[in-house]
Design a protein around this motif. Structure first.
Motif, PDB file in Angstrom:
ATOM      1  N   PRO A  31      31.428  59.054  30.585  1.00 32.39           N
ATOM      2  CA  PRO A  31      32.739  59.534  31.024  1.00 32.39           C
ATOM      3  C   PRO A  31      33.648  58.345  31.279  1.00 32.39           C
ATOM      4  O   PRO A  31      33.180  57.245  31.609  1.00 32.39           O
ATOM      5  CB  PRO A  31      32.422  60.297  32.313  1.00 32.39           C
ATOM      6  CG  PRO A  31      31.155  59.696  32.816  1.00 32.39           C
ATOM      7  CD  PRO A  31      30.384  59.278  31.601  1.00 32.39           C
ATOM      8  N   LEU A  32      34.953  58.548  31.112  1.00 27.76           N
ATOM      9  CA  LEU A  32      35.910  57.450  31.274  1.00 27.76           C
ATOM     10  C   LEU A  32      36.889  57.738  32.412  1.00 27.76           C
ATOM     11  O   LEU A  32      37.268  58.893  32.654  1.00 27.76           O
ATOM     12  CB  LEU A  32      36.713  57.246  29.982  1.00 27.76           C
ATOM     13  CG  LEU A  32      35.958  56.900  28.707  1.00 27.76           C
ATOM     14  CD1 LEU A  32      36.948  56.711  27.549  1.00 27.76           C
ATOM     15  CD2 LEU A  32      35.087  55.673  28.885  1.00 27.76           C
ATOM     16  N   ASN A  33      37.300  56.669  33.065  1.00 25.86           N
ATOM     17  CA  ASN A  33      38.402  56.759  34.019  1.00 25.86           C
ATOM     18  C   ASN A  33      39.676  57.034  33.226  1.00 25.86           C
ATOM     19  O   ASN A  33      40.027  56.261  32.330  1.00 25.86           O
ATOM     20  CB  ASN A  33      38.528  55.441  34.789  1.00 25.86           C
ATOM     21  CG  ASN A  33      39.623  55.471  35.837  1.00 25.86           C
ATOM     22  OD1 ASN A  33      40.750  55.874  35.586  1.00 25.86           O
ATOM     23  ND2 ASN A  33      39.297  55.010  37.038  1.00 25.86           N
ATOM     24  N   PRO A  34      40.384  58.140  33.513  1.00 28.64           N
ATOM     25  CA  PRO A  34      41.560  58.471  32.687  1.00 28.64           C
ATOM     26  C   PRO A  34      42.690  57.451  32.791  1.00 28.64           C
ATOM     27  O   PRO A  34      43.508  57.346  31.874  1.00 28.64           O
ATOM     28  CB  PRO A  34      41.994  59.834  33.235  1.00 28.64           C
ATOM     29  CG  PRO A  34      41.374  59.951  34.575  1.00 28.64           C
ATOM     30  CD  PRO A  34      40.116  59.159  34.538  1.00 28.64           C
ATOM     31  N   ALA A  35      42.725  56.680  33.888  1.00 27.18           N
ATOM     32  CA  ALA A  35      43.805  55.697  34.055  1.00 27.18           C
ATOM     33  C   ALA A  35      43.510  54.401  33.312  1.00 27.18           C
ATOM     34  O   ALA A  35      44.383  53.832  32.663  1.00 27.18           O
ATOM     35  CB  ALA A  35      44.031  55.416  35.538  1.00 27.18           C
ATOM     36  N   THR A  36      42.245  53.946  33.395  1.00 27.14           N
ATOM     37  CA  THR A  36      41.897  52.648  32.809  1.00 27.14           C
ATOM     38  C   THR A  36      41.165  52.761  31.479  1.00 27.14           C
ATOM     39  O   THR A  36      41.044  51.767  30.767  1.00 27.14           O
ATOM     40  CB  THR A  36      40.996  51.866  33.792  1.00 27.14           C
ATOM     41  OG1 THR A  36      39.744  52.557  33.922  1.00 27.14           O
ATOM     42  CG2 THR A  36      41.662  51.730  35.156  1.00 27.14           C
ATOM     43  N   ARG A  37      40.648  53.953  31.166  1.00 24.69           N
ATOM     44  CA  ARG A  37      39.805  54.188  29.985  1.00 24.69           C
ATOM     45  C   ARG A  37      38.508  53.383  30.042  1.00 24.69           C
ATOM     46  O   ARG A  37      37.869  53.127  29.026  1.00 24.69           O
ATOM     47  CB  ARG A  37      40.557  53.865  28.678  1.00 24.69           C
ATOM     48  CG  ARG A  37      41.816  54.690  28.432  1.00 24.69           C
ATOM     49  CD  ARG A  37      41.496  56.177  28.346  1.00 24.69           C
ATOM     50  NE  ARG A  37      42.530  56.957  27.675  1.00 24.69           N
ATOM     51  CZ  ARG A  37      43.557  57.544  28.271  1.00 24.69           C
ATOM     52  NH1 ARG A  37      43.697  57.415  29.575  1.00 24.69           N
ATOM     53  NH2 ARG A  37      44.435  58.256  27.588  1.00 24.69           N
ATOM     54  N   LYS A  38      38.087  52.988  31.240  1.00 27.82           N
ATOM     55  CA  LYS A  38      36.831  52.266  31.422  1.00 27.82           C
ATOM     56  C   LYS A  38      35.718  53.250  31.778  1.00 27.82           C
ATOM     57  O   LYS A  38      35.963  54.252  32.461  1.00 27.82           O
ATOM     58  CB  LYS A  38      36.966  51.226  32.545  1.00 27.82           C
ATOM     59  CG  LYS A  38      38.022  50.162  32.290  1.00 27.82           C
ATOM     60  CD  LYS A  38      37.652  49.268  31.123  1.00 27.82           C
ATOM     61  CE  LYS A  38      38.668  48.133  30.960  1.00 27.82           C
ATOM     62  NZ  LYS A  38      38.356  47.298  29.774  1.00 27.82           N
ATOM     63  N   PRO A  39      34.472  52.978  31.358  1.00 27.61           N
ATOM     64  CA  PRO A  39      33.358  53.866  31.694  1.00 27.61           C
ATOM     65  C   PRO A  39      33.147  53.978  33.204  1.00 27.61           C
ATOM     66  O   PRO A  39      33.305  52.999  33.940  1.00 27.61           O
ATOM     67  CB  PRO A  39      32.155  53.197  31.023  1.00 27.61           C
ATOM     68  CG  PRO A  39      32.736  52.388  29.910  1.00 27.61           C
ATOM     69  CD  PRO A  39      34.057  51.891  30.434  1.00 27.61           C
ATOM     70  N   LEU A  40      32.781  55.174  33.643  1.00 24.01           N
ATOM     71  CA  LEU A  40      32.504  55.415  35.052  1.00 24.01           C
ATOM     72  C   LEU A  40      31.009  55.316  35.308  1.00 24.01           C
ATOM     73  O   LEU A  40      30.182  55.496  34.415  1.00 24.01           O
ATOM     74  CB  LEU A  40      32.989  56.818  35.444  1.00 24.01           C
ATOM     75  CG  LEU A  40      34.493  57.087  35.335  1.00 24.01           C
ATOM     76  CD1 LEU A  40      34.788  58.554  35.621  1.00 24.01           C
ATOM     77  CD2 LEU A  40      35.267  56.206  36.301  1.00 24.01           C
ATOM     78  N   ASN A  41      30.640  55.024  36.565  1.00 26.52           N
ATOM     79  CA  ASN A  41      29.245  55.035  36.966  1.00 26.52           C
ATOM     80  C   ASN A  41      29.032  56.118  38.024  1.00 26.52           C
ATOM     81  O   ASN A  41      29.961  56.837  38.406  1.00 26.52           O
ATOM     82  CB  ASN A  41      28.807  53.661  37.476  1.00 26.52           C
ATOM     83  CG  ASN A  41      29.673  53.170  38.636  1.00 26.52           C
ATOM     84  OD1 ASN A  41      30.098  53.958  39.486  1.00 26.52           O
ATOM     85  ND2 ASN A  41      29.924  51.864  38.678  1.00 26.52           N
ATOM     86  N   ALA A  42      27.798  56.220  38.519  1.00 22.42           N
ATOM     87  CA  ALA A  42      27.472  57.273  39.481  1.00 22.42           C
ATOM     88  C   ALA A  42      28.299  57.160  40.761  1.00 22.42           C
ATOM     89  O   ALA A  42      28.716  58.166  41.339  1.00 22.42           O
ATOM     90  CB  ALA A  42      25.981  57.230  39.802  1.00 22.42           C
ATOM     91  N   ASP A  43      28.563  55.932  41.212  1.00 26.99           N
ATOM     92  CA  ASP A  43      29.368  55.751  42.428  1.00 26.99           C
ATOM     93  C   ASP A  43      30.785  56.291  42.236  1.00 26.99           C
ATOM     94  O   ASP A  43      31.384  56.846  43.157  1.00 26.99           O
ATOM     95  CB  ASP A  43      29.416  54.268  42.814  1.00 26.99           C
ATOM     96  CG  ASP A  43      28.096  53.771  43.376  1.00 26.99           C
ATOM     97  OD1 ASP A  43      27.292  54.615  43.810  1.00 26.99           O
ATOM     98  OD2 ASP A  43      27.871  52.550  43.349  1.00 26.99           O
ATOM     99  N   ASP A  44      31.310  56.124  41.039  1.00 27.80           N
ATOM    100  CA  ASP A  44      32.663  56.618  40.762  1.00 27.80           C
ATOM    101  C   ASP A  44      32.726  58.149  40.850  1.00 27.80           C
ATOM    102  O   ASP A  44      33.742  58.715  41.248  1.00 27.80           O
ATOM    103  CB  ASP A  44      33.118  56.190  39.361  1.00 27.80           C
ATOM    104  CG  ASP A  44      33.246  54.680  39.221  1.00 27.80           C
ATOM    105  OD1 ASP A  44      33.691  54.033  40.190  1.00 27.80           O
ATOM    106  OD2 ASP A  44      32.891  54.151  38.158  1.00 27.80           O
TER     107      ASP A  44
END
Length: 452
Positions: A31-44
């Motif tokens: 899954p990606l952060n919609p603002a940064t387009r960076k991959p998310l981790n479990a903490d996110d």
């Protein structure tokens, strides 16, 4: 007398869930952060979900994840569920196929959804949360979460798609019976709901909108976590108790499925019955088994959607998920299979479709109810409108086999009963229902709004 039901003892309830992500030849995209387009981790993810479910969501390493003993104890209230040979349906069809169904309608909530509601509420309680919130379409998930929340002393708030709340009024009554608060979505209680109503005062609602409202409540309320009933990886994980039991029961029957079929909204009951059998596809021990997901013709994301990163909700509160999608603001027809009107497919399912390990089929609404009526009249169980799609796909495959002179073993998941859905059947019997199909231009227009 020939054996019809194959039943396991409570001691044989699975001790672990099967995590298909660990075995998949191609791992799902993150899954990606919609603002940064960076991959998310479990903490996110843990600011929306409880920490354990967020961890399970991202687990690509562990093939087996232990089921907490307290969850297994709660499972014993209704599990194990029967595997049933559908002799009467076979006779009515005059088919050479052997048809089995895993009957998930036998639990007190009437559907498979409770298999994930219990562990999600258990983890929330363990982590000190006091409230859970969610969306629901037909109401099966809302009922299950309301009951599970009460088991663990949590307050539950449910946003139910407005049109299905009107079509299936007793489901919201069941939720309130278990102490949940229920609002029709879109509502005026959230910014996401107000925005939709402002744009379209007569909007009948969608799962995408209801998800937005529930996530907004979860992220603005202390001690509140969002719980999801389908689509995500950890939900399908919890549902694998279905297929793991069915594996043992098929051995008791002395057969192995050539085809595994389930209805498809976001993927929870399909993944639940299919994933444990699919691992034998990966290891080569049963490489010819076919996996078929039956979706409504009016919401054809598996067959006519596009594989893209998209939001899981209408307002764009969720991470971007790699999925087959019709576009996050897709407005589905007001069909009676309310739980199957979601715009996208789960991440795991999408990757499996992309890699050719399974396929989707579209079922018109009238065909699904015709199949449900035949099943009720032969096997004596009135299926949920959602489950009728799996029955219709099974009948298609059985008729095809008979014509070809073959005798495949077909296993499908009866994901729930339809005893609270009788207005739907009344509409069908009275001739008031019709089929809905989506034009290519509608799909193309919706897909233009998918984030690039």
């Amino acid at each position: 007398m020939r054996q019809k039901k194959f039943i396991l003892q409570e001691q044989e309830i699975p001790t672990h869930w099967y995590n298909i992500q660990a075995d998949m030849p191609t791992k799902p995209l993150p899954p990606l952060n919609p603002a940064t387009r960076k991959p998310l981790n479990a903490d996110d993810l843990s600011h929306i979900f409880n920490k354990e479910c967020a961890k399970q969501e991202m687990d690509m390493e562990h093939t087996w994840i232990e089921i907490p003993e307290e969850v297994r104890e709660k499972y014993s209230y209704y599990r194990t569920t029967p595997l049933v040979r559908a002799y009467a349906l076979e006779n009515a069809l005059g088919t050479t196929a052997h048809i089995y169904f895993k009957n998930e309608s036998t639990n007190p909530l009437g559907s498979h959804k409770i298999n994930s509601a219990i562990p999600q509420c258990y983890y929330c309680k363990q982590e000190g949360d006091t409230n859970v919130t969610t969306e629901t379409g037909a109401g099966q998930w809302g009922m299950a979460l309301s009951y599970a929340a009460k088991l663990y002393g949590l307050e539950a708030a449910v946003y139910q798609v407005k049109i299905t709340m009107q079509q299936k009024p007793y489901r919201s009554t069941v939720m309130r019976t278990f102490g949940a608060t229920v609002e029709g979505s879109p509502s005026m209680s959230t910014r996401a709901g107000k925005n939709v109503i402002t744009r379209d005062p007569n909007y009948p609602g969608s799962l995408g909108t209801a998800i937005s409202e529930a996530i907004e409540l979860a992220t603005t309320t202390p001690g509140c976590k969002y719980a999801l009933g389908s689509v995500l990886n950890h939900v399908a994980l919890h549902q694998t108790v279905i297929g793991l039991e069915a594996e043992k029961q098929m051995k008791l029957a002395g057969e192995y499925p050539d085809k595994v079929i389930a209805c498809f909204g976001g993927g929870s009951n399909f993944g639940g019955i299919a994933f444990p059998f699919m691992r034998h596809l990966f290891d080569g021990s049963h490489k010819d088994t076919e996996f078929i997901a039956a979706e409504p013709e009016s919401c054809p994301k598996l067959t006519r959607g596009k594989f893209e990163y998209d939001f899981g909700d209408e307002a764009g509160y969720t991470p971007l998920l790699p999925m087959y999608t019709l576009g996050h603001d897709f407005k589905p027809a007001n069909i009676h299979a309310g739980g199957l009107r979601y715009h996208g497919a789960g991440v795991i399912i999408s990757q499996l479709i992309k890699d050719g390990f399974m396929k989707g089929v579209d079922i018109p609404q009238l065909e699904s109810f015709e199949a449900g009526l035949l099943f009720a009249q032969t096997e004596g169980i009135i299926p949920a409108p959602e489950s009728c799609h799996a029955i219709a796909a099974t009948i298609r495959e059985a008729n095809k086999a008979t014509k070809a002179g073959q005798s495949p073993v077909i296993l499908f998941c009866l994901s729930g009963h339809g005893l609270i859905d009788m207005p739907s059947y009344e509409s069908f019997i009275n001739g008031d229902l019709r089929n809905y199909s989506v034009s290519n231009s509608e799909i193309e227009e919706n897909l233009k709004k998918v984030p690039r």
